[in-house]
Enzyme design. Structure first.
Site, short mmCIF file in Angstrom:
data_model
loop_
_atom_site.label_atom_id
_atom_site.label_comp_id
_atom_site.label_asym_id
_atom_site.label_seq_id
_atom_site.Cartn_x
_atom_site.Cartn_y
_atom_site.Cartn_z
N ASP A 1 38.11 40.38 34.00
CA ASP A 1 39.16 41.22 33.45
C ASP A 1 39.93 40.46 32.37
O ASP A 1 40.22 40.98 31.29
CB ASP A 1 40.09 41.65 34.58
CG ASP A 1 40.86 42.92 34.27
OD1 ASP A 1 40.51 43.62 33.30
OD2 ASP A 1 41.82 43.22 35.01
N HIS B 1 37.67 47.83 28.05
CA HIS B 1 38.15 48.67 29.15
C HIS B 1 37.65 50.11 29.02
O HIS B 1 37.44 50.78 30.04
CB HIS B 1 39.67 48.62 29.24
CG HIS B 1 40.17 47.43 30.02
ND1 HIS B 1 40.27 46.18 29.46
CD2 HIS B 1 40.55 47.31 31.32
CE1 HIS B 1 40.72 45.33 30.38
NE2 HIS B 1 40.89 46.00 31.52
N HIS C 1 34.28 50.01 30.53
CA HIS C 1 34.46 50.03 31.99
C HIS C 1 34.66 51.45 32.49
O HIS C 1 34.05 51.88 33.47
CB HIS C 1 35.66 49.17 32.40
CG HIS C 1 36.15 49.48 33.78
ND1 HIS C 1 37.03 50.52 34.04
CD2 HIS C 1 35.88 48.92 34.98
CE1 HIS C 1 37.27 50.59 35.34
NE2 HIS C 1 36.59 49.62 35.93
N HIS D 1 36.39 45.83 39.34
CA HIS D 1 36.87 46.22 38.01
C HIS D 1 36.52 45.16 36.96
O HIS D 1 35.94 45.46 35.92
CB HIS D 1 38.38 46.43 38.09
CG HIS D 1 39.06 46.62 36.77
ND1 HIS D 1 39.17 47.84 36.14
CD2 HIS D 1 39.69 45.73 35.94
CE1 HIS D 1 39.82 47.70 35.01
NE2 HIS D 1 40.15 46.43 34.86
#
Length: 365
Positions: free
Chosen positions: A171, A254, A257, A271
């Site tokens: 992340d 992101h 993702h 995540h």
């Protein structure tokens, strides 16, 4: 438009600090509504009870049901209102944090975030990522303020499985590259302004800390040891990435993702593991310099982050499946449009294939 940086009102990190939670938070209230998993409660209850006795505070517990979705937020909000408490405390991982922040927002009360893992940069942000009941990305809930207090007990975090710390590195890996893209495009960051010099330096320091201490921290945590490298990576994953992404802005990684959540096989991954692959896709979209790509690939291989679709559990994906990922990533309100050039599902689809093939190549050499 103004340059704006956002951060929690107070950030506390150190060994054994969970036992001081109520003392650190006593300026916020005296009755703490603790959202935590069932297993998490067993691990932290003794320390919290001691902390409450020391501060003369009240504790009420609510067990988290596992997904940060609107139905769970509504359920927990009702429980909070019935509890008589005046502060929400989220103890656990990112979905608990995001749920606690949303509940505190709707109840208009302070919120304290206590990570028991350093697997995401959610703790410090004024943002909750909302999913459907089935675990598919739904929307971002932008909040008017950052948490009032973020408290990180590094003894607790370093005792968690190493994979969780590595996920946090995934992340955090995106932070600098997304902030750089937003700075280049002039995009608005997550707090409604333009990126500041401070935010860019935090984002850069986050990346540099990962490269310097990531492998050392992973190896130490595999032995449940809290070394200086572990302390540094916990701060990078939690504070540097948290303030860096929010005040630097989100872009391609992101959004990729979010697109990947359309494939059920990815739901078992964390995540940050999906964000790491999203970072590679963003770099391919940008046609990043080969030296930079190699540095990121080498880091991912070194600490064990996904670099191929197969690493994400996606085997023999059809063109239709990957195009669905690309379309979801390109959704009108998602952050892929913060890139400094136009993006389309077709260019994102090609970048996904390109990143996957590069990952295969680097895994073999």
């Amino acid at each position: 438009m103004a340059n704006i940086i956002g951060s929690p009102s107070r950030y506390v990190q150190g060994k054994g600090e969970l036992g001081n939670l109520c003392t650190h938070a006593e300026r916020l209230g005296k009755a703490f509504f603790v959202l935590v998993s069932g297993s998490g409660k067993k691990r932290v209850e003794a320390q919290l009870t001691h902390s409450a006795q020391q501060a003369g505070a009240k504790l009420a517990y609510e067990i988290f049901n596992g997904e940060c979705c609107q139905s769970e937020i509504d359920r927990v909000l009702a429980a909070f209102k019935a509890s008589g408490c005046d502060v929400v405390v989220g103890i656990g991982g990112g979905k608990i944090h995001d749920t606690a922040k949303a509940v505190a927002h709707y109840a208009d009360v302070p919120v304290v975030i206590v990570p028991t893992i350093a697997s995401t940069d959610a703790p410090c942000s004024a943002l909750s990522v909302i999913y459907t009941d089935e675990g598919v990305f739904d929307r971002y809930l932008f909040l008017p303020a950052n948490p009032n207090l973020v408290l990180v007990d590094t003894d607790v975090v370093s005792a968690a499985p190493a994979r969780l710390l590595v996920s946090g590195m995934g992340d955090a890996l995106a932070t600098y590259f997304e902030a750089r893209a937003c700075q280049a495009s002039g995009a608005t960051n997550c707090v409604g302004g333009k990126v500041t010099l401070a935010a860019m330096q935090l984002a850069r320091l986050c990346y540099e800390t990962l490269l310097a201490d990531g492998l050392k921290a992973k190896l130490a945590v595999q032995r449940k040891a809290c070394t200086k490298a572990v302390e540094n990576i916990i701060e990078a994953n939690t504070y540097l990435s948290g303030v860096g992404f929010e005040s630097g802005g989100l872009a391609g990684a992101h959004a990729i993702h979010n697109g990947l959540t359309a494939i059920p096989e990815t739901h078992s991954l964390y995540h940050g593991e999906k964000v790491a692959f999203g970072t590679l896709v963003q770099l391919v979209l940008e046609n990043a310099d080969l030296d930079e790509l190699e540095q990121v690939m080498d880091f991912c291989l070194e600490v064990g982050l996904p670099i191929t679709l197969e690493d994400l559990g996606i085997r023999d994906a059809s063109e239709e499946q990957l195009m669905e990922v690309a379309k979801l990533a390109c959704a009108e309100n998602d952050t892929l449009h913060n890139m400094p050039f136009p993006v389309t599902p077709e260019t994102v689809y090609a970048a996904i294939l390109g990143a996957d093939q590069l990952g295969r190549y680097y895994r073999e050499v």
